[in-house]
Design a protein around this motif. Sequence first.
Motif, PDB file in Angstrom:
ATOM      1  N   ASN A 149       0.771  -1.240  -0.041  1.00 16.09           N
ATOM      2  CA  ASN A 149       0.094   0.024   0.008  1.00 16.09           C
ATOM      3  C   ASN A 149       1.068   1.369  -0.020  1.00 16.09           C
ATOM      4  O   ASN A 149       1.116   1.783   1.120  1.00 16.09           O
ATOM      5  N   THR A 150       1.167   1.825  -1.151  1.00 20.41           N
ATOM      6  CA  THR A 150       1.991   2.990  -1.099  1.00 20.41           C
ATOM      7  C   THR A 150       1.184   4.105  -1.228  1.00 20.41           C
ATOM      8  O   THR A 150      -0.202   4.110  -1.428  1.00 20.41           O
ATOM      9  N   SER A 151       1.742   5.274  -0.991  1.00 19.75           N
ATOM     10  CA  SER A 151       0.793   6.406  -0.738  1.00 19.75           C
ATOM     11  C   SER A 151       0.040   6.966  -2.016  1.00 19.75           C
ATOM     12  O   SER A 151      -0.971   7.540  -2.305  1.00 19.75           O
ATOM     13  N   LYS A 179      -5.496   6.872  -4.621  1.00 20.16           N
ATOM     14  CA  LYS A 179      -6.280   6.700  -5.395  1.00 20.16           C
ATOM     15  C   LYS A 179      -7.505   6.194  -4.741  1.00 20.16           C
ATOM     16  O   LYS A 179      -8.770   6.552  -5.416  1.00 20.16           O
ATOM     17  N   SER A 180      -7.664   5.629  -3.643  1.00 17.89           N
ATOM     18  CA  SER A 180      -8.774   4.931  -3.197  1.00 17.89           C
ATOM     19  C   SER A 180      -9.473   6.243  -2.319  1.00 17.89           C
ATOM     20  O   SER A 180     -10.516   6.084  -2.588  1.00 17.89           O
ATOM     21  N   VAL A 181      -8.630   7.091  -1.857  1.00 16.83           N
ATOM     22  CA  VAL A 181      -9.299   7.993  -0.849  1.00 16.83           C
ATOM     23  C   VAL A 181      -9.723   9.227  -1.919  1.00 16.83           C
ATOM     24  O   VAL A 181     -10.388   9.901  -1.747  1.00 16.83           O
ATOM     25  N   ASN A 182      -9.149   9.147  -3.116  1.00 15.44           N
ATOM     26  CA  ASN A 182      -9.322  10.148  -4.076  1.00 15.44           C
ATOM     27  C   ASN A 182      -8.711  11.441  -3.884  1.00 15.44           C
ATOM     28  O   ASN A 182      -9.578  12.521  -3.433  1.00 15.44           O
ATOM     29  N   THR A 183      -7.447  11.595  -3.415  1.00 17.99           N
ATOM     30  CA  THR A 183      -6.811  12.821  -3.225  1.00 17.99           C
ATOM     31  C   THR A 183      -5.495  12.701  -3.415  1.00 17.99           C
ATOM     32  O   THR A 183      -5.246  11.451  -4.348  1.00 17.99           O
ATOM     33  N   ASN A 184      -4.467  13.318  -3.032  1.00 16.25           N
ATOM     34  CA  ASN A 184      -3.251  13.354  -3.790  1.00 16.25           C
ATOM     35  C   ASN A 184      -2.131  12.706  -2.741  1.00 16.25           C
ATOM     36  O   ASN A 184      -2.466  12.778  -1.481  1.00 16.25           O
ATOM     37  N   PRO A 185      -1.185  11.969  -3.275  1.00 14.02           N
ATOM     38  CA  PRO A 185      -0.147  11.188  -2.573  1.00 14.02           C
ATOM     39  C   PRO A 185       0.503  11.873  -1.073  1.00 14.02           C
ATOM     40  O   PRO A 185       0.427  11.438  -0.197  1.00 14.02           O
ATOM     41  N   ALA A 186       0.527  13.232  -1.502  1.00 12.33           N
ATOM     42  CA  ALA A 186       1.405  14.161  -0.337  1.00 12.33           C
ATOM     43  C   ALA A 186       0.435  14.068   0.896  1.00 12.33           C
ATOM     44  O   ALA A 186       1.104  14.193   2.009  1.00 12.33           O
ATOM     45  N   LEU A 187      -0.825  14.378   0.698  1.00 10.68           N
ATOM     46  CA  LEU A 187      -1.822  14.271   1.682  1.00 10.68           C
ATOM     47  C   LEU A 187      -1.559  13.064   2.492  1.00 10.68           C
ATOM     48  O   LEU A 187      -1.806  12.968   3.745  1.00 10.68           O
ATOM     49  N   ILE A 188      -1.661  11.830   1.740  1.00  8.81           N
ATOM     50  CA  ILE A 188      -1.898  10.610   2.410  1.00  8.81           C
ATOM     51  C   ILE A 188      -0.468  10.365   3.335  1.00  8.81           C
ATOM     52  O   ILE A 188      -0.574   9.966   4.186  1.00  8.81           O
ATOM     53  N   ARG A 189       0.635  10.890   2.517  1.00  6.13           N
ATOM     54  CA  ARG A 189       1.988  10.592   3.164  1.00  6.13           C
ATOM     55  C   ARG A 189       1.915  11.558   4.562  1.00  6.13           C
ATOM     56  O   ARG A 189       2.360  11.207   5.738  1.00  6.13           O
TER      57      ARG A 189
END
Lengths: 152, 152
Positions: free
Chosen positions: B25-27, B32-42
């Motif tokens: 599970n990469t950022s 993509k699942s949350v529908n936002t951008n990877p930086a926010l996930i990180r």
Amino acid sequence: MSISTRFSVGIHILSLLELNKESVNTSDYMAKSVNTNPALIRKITGMLKMAGLVNVRPGIAGATLAKGLSDMTLLDVYHAVNVTSDKELFGIHENPNPACPVGRNIQSSLEPIFSVAELALEKALGAVTIEDVVKEIIEKDKRSNSRKDSAI
Amino acid sequence: MSISTRFSVGIHILSLLELNKESVNTSDYMAKSVNTNPALIRKITGMLKMAGLVNVRPGIAGATLAKGLSDMTLLDVYHAVNVTSDKELFGIHENPNPACPVGRNIQSSLEPIFSVAELALEKALGAVTIEDVVKEIIEKDKRSNSRKDSAI
DNA sequence: TTAACATGTAATTCAAGTAGTTACAAGTCG
DNA sequence: CGACTTGTAACTACTTGAATTACATGTTAA
């Protein structure tokens, strides 16, 4: 972010209307107690009026309590000043990916859980009346005054 | 204003880590699942890591759960992503007039009341585990799938 | 060792809400 | 009529949330 200070200001206003009911409580006077400007007081007073908590009319100086203190809970004020009618306390991210099992079910799974938590909060607020707050204010004031006296 | 969607996104991430634990599970994937951008996930994943809920290391692809699902409550996530440590849920107007009985006692009178309400909210959140959420997601997904099948 | 990829994080932008302030129309009353 | 008050709108400043971009740091495999 925090819940708007309109809530605590609303409680302040209602308490003030009780403790200062001998005088005429204009928005100007109340603004000085809250330490803000009259326009904001009038705005919040207007919200309290909409909720049936105070009486106030254009042109006529002063606001008065519209109900008994024991008939007003903090929850009434909370609903009066918060625009939570159209917005939930908990924000849920929108448009999660419907192609993902989590994405397509997270919203409907969280909503009832968040509702329970929000209701717990509201229940706690509904258990406290403005009368309770006013009594607490009077008690606290007595104590600090007596402390001051004994210090002399 | 509403409580930040970081909270629901945090729950989303933890649920996804469980339901997709076979994969990495990469950022980027989670975004993509949350529908936002990877930086926010990180950013949020970093907060969850600080709270000891996930394992994630620089350079190494993917996050994993750091504890059992039944040992993580929504309250843990709430504290992890909310910066409520230094800020209370309820905002109280500052600098009320000390020359007024209401002004000089309103803050100390409201604080304990607001604390009780906030604790009621937190208690409700602490009663729900991520495991509960995951089970709910699975259940909801089963139901919608069976409905789809029977419709054919 | 180097290329490819992932995380951590800072900086920027945009949007929204809060609160302070000013101004003024509308209402009330001596 | 004139002084005063409420009800609002408009504007500003500030804070926060969220999206986005960019890049330094760290890891792995060829």
